[in-house]
Design a protein around this motif. Structure first.
Motif, PDB file in Angstrom:
ATOM      1  N   ILE A 135      18.051  54.793  49.493  1.00  0.00           N
ATOM      2  CA  ILE A 135      19.330  54.710  48.777  1.00  0.00           C
ATOM      3  C   ILE A 135      19.547  53.270  48.338  1.00  0.00           C
ATOM      4  O   ILE A 135      18.865  52.362  48.791  1.00  0.00           O
ATOM      5  N   LYS A 187      32.511  54.922  43.268  1.00  0.00           N
ATOM      6  CA  LYS A 187      32.684  53.505  43.627  1.00  0.00           C
ATOM      7  C   LYS A 187      33.462  52.736  42.560  1.00  0.00           C
ATOM      8  O   LYS A 187      33.577  53.166  41.424  1.00  0.00           O
ATOM      9  N   ASN A 208      28.501  50.633  51.447  1.00  0.00           N
ATOM     10  CA  ASN A 208      29.696  51.475  51.441  1.00  0.00           C
ATOM     11  C   ASN A 208      29.739  52.401  52.645  1.00  0.00           C
ATOM     12  O   ASN A 208      30.780  52.546  53.289  1.00  0.00           O
ATOM     13  N   GLN A 209      28.626  53.012  52.958  1.00  0.00           N
ATOM     14  CA  GLN A 209      28.591  53.936  54.084  1.00  0.00           C
ATOM     15  C   GLN A 209      28.759  53.212  55.414  1.00  0.00           C
ATOM     16  O   GLN A 209      29.413  53.724  56.340  1.00  0.00           O
ATOM     17  N   GLU A 262      25.142  51.665  48.096  1.00  0.00           N
ATOM     18  CA  GLU A 262      25.475  52.889  48.822  1.00  0.00           C
ATOM     19  C   GLU A 262      25.429  52.671  50.332  1.00  0.00           C
ATOM     20  O   GLU A 262      26.310  53.126  51.063  1.00  0.00           O
ATOM     21  N   LYS A 267      27.278  59.936  49.267  1.00  0.00           N
ATOM     22  CA  LYS A 267      27.342  59.232  47.994  1.00  0.00           C
ATOM     23  C   LYS A 267      28.659  59.490  47.240  1.00  0.00           C
ATOM     24  O   LYS A 267      28.705  60.244  46.280  1.00  0.00           O
TER      25      LYS A 267
END
Length: 58
Positions: free
Chosen positions: A35, A11, A42-43, A39, A8
């Protein structure tokens, strides 16, 4: 194959257009692992970049 590890980091807000079916899959997976959609996206992007071949395409 490398394992996908959920994290995390900080951002920045942007706008993104995404295929409806892909978004449905993302929402289902983010709910399953607990999540946010943001998130998870992004991961997944970070993982894709780290797994890319650095050689230039022809």
């Amino acid at each position: 194959m490398a394992k996908f590890i959920i994290r995390k980091p900080e951002k920045e807000v942007i706008s993104l257009r995404i295929d409806s079916e892909l978004l449905k899959n993302i929402d289902e997976k983010s709910a399953a692992v607990g999540i946010s959609r943001n998130e998870l996206i992004n991961q997944m992007i970070r993982f894709a970049f780290s797994s890319m071949d650095d050689t230039e395409s022809e």
